[in-house]
Design a protein around this motif. Structure first.
Motif, short mmCIF file in Angstrom:
data_model
loop_
_atom_site.label_atom_id
_atom_site.label_comp_id
_atom_site.label_asym_id
_atom_site.label_seq_id
_atom_site.Cartn_x
_atom_site.Cartn_y
_atom_site.Cartn_z
N VAL A 3 -6.52 28.28 23.77
CA VAL A 3 -6.45 26.81 23.85
C VAL A 3 -6.83 26.52 25.30
N TRP A 4 -7.81 25.66 25.51
CA TRP A 4 -8.27 25.38 26.87
C TRP A 4 -7.51 24.18 27.44
N PRO A 5 -7.39 24.10 28.78
CA PRO A 5 -6.67 22.97 29.39
C PRO A 5 -7.15 21.63 28.85
N ILE A 29 -15.79 18.84 17.08
CA ILE A 29 -16.90 19.81 17.27
C ILE A 29 -16.47 20.86 18.30
N GLY A 30 -17.02 22.06 18.16
CA GLY A 30 -16.65 23.17 19.07
C GLY A 30 -15.14 23.32 19.08
N ALA A 31 -14.54 23.30 17.88
CA ALA A 31 -13.09 23.10 17.78
C ALA A 31 -12.27 24.32 18.23
N GLY A 32 -12.75 25.53 17.97
CA GLY A 32 -11.95 26.71 18.34
C GLY A 32 -10.56 26.62 17.75
N SER A 50 -14.98 21.65 13.05
CA SER A 50 -16.23 22.41 13.02
C SER A 50 -16.35 23.30 14.25
N ASP A 51 -17.10 24.36 14.07
CA ASP A 51 -17.48 25.22 15.19
C ASP A 51 -18.85 25.77 14.82
N SER A 52 -19.43 26.56 15.70
CA SER A 52 -20.78 27.05 15.47
C SER A 52 -20.89 27.79 14.14
N GLU A 54 -22.90 29.94 13.63
CA GLU A 54 -23.26 31.33 13.97
C GLU A 54 -22.06 32.13 14.47
N LEU A 55 -20.89 31.50 14.50
CA LEU A 55 -19.69 32.20 15.00
C LEU A 55 -18.59 32.17 13.93
N PRO A 56 -18.74 33.00 12.87
CA PRO A 56 -17.76 32.97 11.77
C PRO A 56 -16.33 33.23 12.25
N TYR A 57 -16.19 34.03 13.31
CA TYR A 57 -14.85 34.31 13.84
C TYR A 57 -14.18 33.00 14.29
N CYS A 58 -14.97 32.13 14.94
CA CYS A 58 -14.40 30.86 15.42
C CYS A 58 -14.03 29.96 14.25
N LEU A 59 -14.84 30.01 13.19
CA LEU A 59 -14.53 29.18 12.01
C LEU A 59 -13.24 29.69 11.36
N GLY A 78 -19.26 24.79 9.36
CA GLY A 78 -20.09 25.32 10.44
C GLY A 78 -21.02 24.21 10.92
N LEU A 79 -20.97 23.94 12.21
CA LEU A 79 -21.84 22.89 12.75
C LEU A 79 -22.28 23.32 14.15
N THR A 80 -23.52 23.75 14.23
CA THR A 80 -24.06 24.23 15.51
C THR A 80 -24.72 23.05 16.20
N TRP A 81 -24.38 22.83 17.45
CA TRP A 81 -24.91 21.68 18.20
C TRP A 81 -26.44 21.69 18.20
N GLY A 82 -27.01 20.53 17.91
CA GLY A 82 -28.46 20.39 17.96
C GLY A 82 -29.17 20.84 16.69
N ALA A 99 -14.22 16.28 21.14
CA ALA A 99 -14.93 17.39 21.77
C ALA A 99 -14.14 17.79 23.02
N SER A 100 -13.44 18.90 22.91
CA SER A 100 -12.65 19.38 24.05
C SER A 100 -13.36 20.57 24.67
N ASP A 101 -13.68 20.45 25.93
CA ASP A 101 -14.30 21.52 26.70
C ASP A 101 -15.55 22.09 26.01
N VAL A 102 -16.43 21.20 25.60
CA VAL A 102 -17.71 21.66 25.04
C VAL A 102 -18.83 21.54 26.08
C1 LIG Z 1 -14.54 26.48 25.76
S1 LIG Z 1 -14.34 26.65 24.04
C2 LIG Z 1 -13.35 25.21 23.64
C3 LIG Z 1 -12.58 25.40 22.39
C4 LIG Z 1 -11.63 24.24 22.03
N1 LIG Z 1 -12.38 23.01 21.82
C5 LIG Z 1 -10.57 24.04 23.11
O1 LIG Z 1 -10.74 23.16 23.96
O2 LIG Z 1 -9.57 24.80 23.11
C6 LIG Z 1 -15.95 26.17 23.40
C7 LIG Z 1 -16.05 26.11 21.88
O3 LIG Z 1 -17.39 25.73 21.55
C8 LIG Z 1 -17.88 26.55 20.50
N2 LIG Z 1 -19.34 26.62 20.61
C9 LIG Z 1 -20.05 27.31 21.54
N3 LIG Z 1 -21.38 27.14 21.35
C10 LIG Z 1 -21.50 26.31 20.27
C11 LIG Z 1 -22.61 25.75 19.57
N4 LIG Z 1 -23.87 26.01 19.97
N5 LIG Z 1 -22.40 24.94 18.51
C12 LIG Z 1 -21.12 24.66 18.12
N6 LIG Z 1 -20.01 25.17 18.74
C13 LIG Z 1 -20.20 25.98 19.79
C14 LIG Z 1 -17.19 27.88 20.74
O4 LIG Z 1 -17.17 28.68 19.58
C15 LIG Z 1 -15.81 27.44 21.20
O5 LIG Z 1 -14.95 27.24 20.11
#
Ligand SMILES: C[S@@+](CC[C@H](N)C(=O)[O-])C[C@H]1O[C@@H](n2cnc3c(N)ncnc32)[C@H](O)[C@@H]1O
Length: 190
Positions: A3-5, A29-32, A50-52, A54-59, A78-82, A99-102
Protein backbone atom coordinates in the motif's frame (compact mmCIF):
# COMPACT_ATOMS: atom_id res chain seq x y z
CA UNK A 1 3.04 -5.48 -3.36
CA UNK A 2 2.59 -2.51 -1.03
CA UNK A 3 0.00 0.00 0.00
CA UNK A 4 1.68 3.24 -1.05
CA UNK A 5 1.56 6.49 1.00
CA UNK A 6 -0.57 8.01 -1.76
CA UNK A 7 -3.25 5.35 -1.21
CA UNK A 8 -3.70 6.36 2.43
CA UNK A 9 -4.08 10.03 1.45
CA UNK A 10 -6.58 9.23 -1.33
CA UNK A 11 -8.55 6.94 1.01
CA UNK A 12 -8.71 9.83 3.50
CA UNK A 13 -10.08 12.10 0.72
CA UNK A 14 -12.76 9.49 -0.06
CA UNK A 15 -13.66 9.21 3.63
CA UNK A 16 -13.96 12.99 3.80
CA UNK A 17 -16.37 12.89 0.82
CA UNK A 18 -18.12 9.67 1.84
CA UNK A 19 -21.61 11.20 1.82
CA UNK A 20 -21.32 11.93 -1.91
CA UNK A 21 -20.27 8.36 -2.82
CA UNK A 22 -23.34 6.09 -2.56
CA UNK A 23 -24.43 4.98 -6.05
CA UNK A 24 -21.50 6.66 -7.84
CA UNK A 25 -19.73 4.69 -10.58
CA UNK A 26 -16.09 4.56 -9.53
CA UNK A 27 -13.19 3.01 -11.42
CA UNK A 28 -9.77 2.64 -9.82
CA UNK A 29 -6.81 2.40 -12.22
CA UNK A 30 -3.39 0.98 -11.30
CA UNK A 31 -5.22 -0.24 -8.21
CA UNK A 32 -2.74 -2.76 -6.75
CA UNK A 33 -3.84 -3.39 -3.16
CA UNK A 34 -6.80 -1.08 -3.95
CA UNK A 35 -7.21 0.74 -0.63
CA UNK A 36 -9.02 3.76 -2.20
CA UNK A 37 -11.34 1.55 -4.30
CA UNK A 38 -12.14 -0.61 -1.27
CA UNK A 39 -12.90 2.54 0.76
CA UNK A 40 -15.21 3.81 -2.02
CA UNK A 41 -17.03 0.46 -2.15
CA UNK A 42 -17.43 0.43 1.64
CA UNK A 43 -18.95 3.92 1.37
CA UNK A 44 -21.58 2.67 -1.10
CA UNK A 45 -20.04 3.41 -4.52
CA UNK A 46 -20.33 0.94 -7.42
CA UNK A 47 -16.67 0.14 -7.80
CA UNK A 48 -14.60 -1.51 -10.54
CA UNK A 49 -10.93 -2.14 -9.77
CA UNK A 50 -8.36 -2.37 -12.53
CA UNK A 51 -4.67 -2.96 -12.99
CA UNK A 52 -2.49 -3.75 -15.98
CA UNK A 53 -3.85 -6.62 -18.08
CA UNK A 54 -0.20 -7.64 -18.50
CA UNK A 55 0.25 -8.10 -14.73
CA UNK A 56 -2.04 -10.98 -13.67
CA UNK A 57 -0.37 -11.04 -10.25
CA UNK A 58 -1.57 -7.47 -9.60
CA UNK A 59 -5.09 -8.36 -10.73
CA UNK A 60 -5.02 -11.27 -8.30
CA UNK A 61 -4.06 -8.82 -5.51
CA UNK A 62 -7.10 -6.69 -6.42
CA UNK A 63 -9.33 -9.79 -6.19
CA UNK A 64 -7.81 -10.77 -2.83
CA UNK A 65 -8.47 -7.27 -1.45
CA UNK A 66 -12.14 -7.62 -2.41
CA UNK A 67 -12.32 -11.05 -0.83
CA UNK A 68 -10.62 -9.99 2.40
CA UNK A 69 -12.93 -7.01 2.68
CA UNK A 70 -16.06 -9.01 1.90
CA UNK A 71 -16.89 -7.13 -1.30
CA UNK A 72 -17.93 -9.84 -3.81
CA UNK A 73 -19.85 -7.25 -5.89
CA UNK A 74 -16.67 -5.35 -6.86
CA UNK A 75 -15.49 -6.29 -10.37
CA UNK A 76 -11.81 -6.55 -11.28
CA UNK A 77 -10.71 -5.96 -14.87
CA UNK A 78 -7.41 -5.75 -16.74
CA UNK A 79 -6.90 -2.20 -17.97
CA UNK A 80 -3.51 -1.18 -19.30
CA UNK A 81 -3.01 2.58 -19.57
CA UNK A 82 -3.18 3.85 -23.14
CA UNK A 83 -4.62 0.59 -24.53
CA UNK A 84 -8.11 0.56 -26.02
CA UNK A 85 -9.21 -2.93 -24.97
CA UNK A 86 -12.59 -4.69 -25.08
CA UNK A 87 -12.88 -4.18 -21.32
CA UNK A 88 -12.32 -0.42 -21.67
CA UNK A 89 -14.80 -0.20 -24.56
CA UNK A 90 -17.41 -2.12 -22.56
CA UNK A 91 -17.13 0.05 -19.42
CA UNK A 92 -20.25 2.02 -18.51
CA UNK A 93 -19.83 5.79 -17.99
CA UNK A 94 -17.91 6.49 -14.79
CA UNK A 95 -18.41 9.34 -12.31
CA UNK A 96 -15.02 9.14 -10.59
CA UNK A 97 -11.70 7.60 -11.59
CA UNK A 98 -9.34 6.90 -8.69
CA UNK A 99 -5.60 6.87 -9.29
CA UNK A 100 -3.21 6.54 -6.38
CA UNK A 101 0.50 6.81 -7.14
CA UNK A 102 0.20 6.08 -10.86
CA UNK A 103 2.24 9.11 -11.95
CA UNK A 104 5.62 7.59 -11.07
CA UNK A 105 7.09 7.05 -14.56
CA UNK A 106 6.99 10.09 -16.88
CA UNK A 107 6.76 7.91 -20.00
CA UNK A 108 3.42 6.56 -18.71
CA UNK A 109 1.85 9.97 -18.02
CA UNK A 110 0.34 10.41 -21.47
CA UNK A 111 -0.95 6.82 -21.58
CA UNK A 112 -2.77 7.42 -18.28
CA UNK A 113 -4.31 10.65 -19.56
CA UNK A 114 -5.43 9.03 -22.85
CA UNK A 115 -7.30 6.39 -20.84
CA UNK A 116 -8.89 9.17 -18.77
CA UNK A 117 -9.70 11.10 -21.97
CA UNK A 118 -11.42 8.02 -23.40
CA UNK A 119 -13.60 7.84 -20.26
CA UNK A 120 -14.32 11.58 -20.54
CA UNK A 121 -15.87 10.87 -23.95
CA UNK A 122 -18.33 8.54 -22.20
CA UNK A 123 -19.05 11.04 -19.42
CA UNK A 124 -17.65 14.59 -19.82
CA UNK A 125 -18.30 15.19 -16.11
CA UNK A 126 -16.11 12.34 -14.91
CA UNK A 127 -13.41 13.44 -12.45
CA UNK A 128 -10.00 11.90 -11.87
CA UNK A 129 -9.18 11.93 -8.16
CA UNK A 130 -5.49 11.28 -7.91
CA UNK A 131 -2.73 11.39 -5.34
CA UNK A 132 0.77 11.94 -6.57
CA UNK A 133 4.05 11.44 -4.70
CA UNK A 134 6.51 14.18 -5.56
CA UNK A 135 9.65 12.33 -6.65
CA UNK A 136 11.17 14.94 -8.95
CA UNK A 137 10.54 18.67 -9.19
CA UNK A 138 11.21 18.38 -12.94
CA UNK A 139 8.11 16.29 -13.66
CA UNK A 140 4.97 18.11 -14.62
CA UNK A 141 1.58 17.20 -16.03
CA UNK A 142 0.79 20.72 -17.15
CA UNK A 143 1.64 20.46 -20.86
CA UNK A 144 -0.14 17.11 -21.17
CA UNK A 145 -3.25 18.41 -19.43
CA UNK A 146 -3.35 21.31 -21.88
CA UNK A 147 -2.84 18.94 -24.85
CA UNK A 148 -5.67 16.64 -23.70
CA UNK A 149 -8.07 19.48 -22.86
CA UNK A 150 -8.08 18.86 -19.12
CA UNK A 151 -7.90 21.09 -16.08
CA UNK A 152 -6.48 20.33 -12.69
CA UNK A 153 -7.25 21.59 -9.22
CA UNK A 154 -4.78 21.01 -6.37
CA UNK A 155 -6.61 20.11 -3.16
CA UNK A 156 -4.70 21.24 -0.06
CA UNK A 157 -4.09 18.28 2.25
CA UNK A 158 -5.16 20.28 5.30
CA UNK A 159 -8.63 20.70 3.76
CA UNK A 160 -9.30 16.99 4.37
CA UNK A 161 -7.14 16.38 7.45
CA UNK A 162 -4.35 14.68 5.49
CA UNK A 163 -1.51 17.08 6.32
CA UNK A 164 -0.11 14.72 8.96
CA UNK A 165 2.56 12.04 9.12
CA UNK A 166 -0.05 9.60 10.50
CA UNK A 167 -3.46 9.31 8.89
CA UNK A 168 -6.17 7.02 10.27
CA UNK A 169 -3.56 5.19 12.35
CA UNK A 170 -1.32 4.61 9.33
CA UNK A 171 2.23 5.95 9.55
CA UNK A 172 2.73 5.41 5.81
CA UNK A 173 2.38 9.06 4.69
CA UNK A 174 5.33 9.91 6.98
CA UNK A 175 7.47 12.64 5.46
CA UNK A 176 6.64 11.85 1.83
CA UNK A 177 5.38 14.80 -0.15
CA UNK A 178 2.01 13.78 -1.53
CA UNK A 179 -0.29 16.00 -3.58
CA UNK A 180 -4.00 15.56 -4.20
CA UNK A 181 -5.31 16.50 -7.64
CA UNK A 182 -8.78 16.61 -9.16
CA UNK A 183 -8.55 16.52 -12.95
CA UNK A 184 -11.55 17.09 -15.19
CA UNK A 185 -12.47 17.97 -18.76
CA UNK A 186 -11.48 21.60 -19.36
CA UNK A 187 -14.66 22.37 -21.27
CA UNK A 188 -16.92 21.05 -18.52
CA UNK A 189 -18.58 24.12 -17.06
CA UNK A 190 -18.78 22.60 -13.55
C1 LIG B 1 3.08 2.48 -7.31
S1 LIG B 1 1.91 1.23 -7.55
C2 LIG B 1 0.45 1.94 -6.80
C3 LIG B 1 -0.51 0.90 -6.37
C4 LIG B 1 -1.75 1.43 -5.62
N1 LIG B 1 -2.53 2.32 -6.47
C5 LIG B 1 -1.35 2.14 -4.34
O1 LIG B 1 -1.27 3.38 -4.32
O2 LIG B 1 -1.11 1.44 -3.32
C6 LIG B 1 1.52 1.39 -9.30
C7 LIG B 1 0.41 0.47 -9.80
O3 LIG B 1 0.24 0.72 -11.21
C8 LIG B 1 0.13 -0.51 -11.90
N2 LIG B 1 0.61 -0.32 -13.27
C9 LIG B 1 1.89 -0.16 -13.67
N3 LIG B 1 1.96 0.02 -15.01
C10 LIG B 1 0.67 -0.04 -15.46
C11 LIG B 1 0.07 0.08 -16.75
N4 LIG B 1 0.83 0.30 -17.84
N5 LIG B 1 -1.27 -0.01 -16.87
C12 LIG B 1 -2.04 -0.21 -15.76
N6 LIG B 1 -1.53 -0.33 -14.50
C13 LIG B 1 -0.20 -0.25 -14.35
C14 LIG B 1 1.01 -1.46 -11.09
O4 LIG B 1 0.67 -2.81 -11.32
C15 LIG B 1 0.72 -1.00 -9.66
O5 LIG B 1 -0.40 -1.65 -9.14
Amino acid sequence: MYVWPCAVVLAQYLWFHRRSLPGKAVLEIGAGVSLPGIMAAKCGAEVILSDSSELPYCLEICRQSCEMNNLPQVRVIGLTWGHVSQDLLALPPQDIILASDVFFEPEDFEDILTTVYFLMQKNPKVQLWSTYQVRSADWSLEALLYKWDMKCVHIPLESFDADKEDIAESALPGRHTVEMLVISFAKDSL
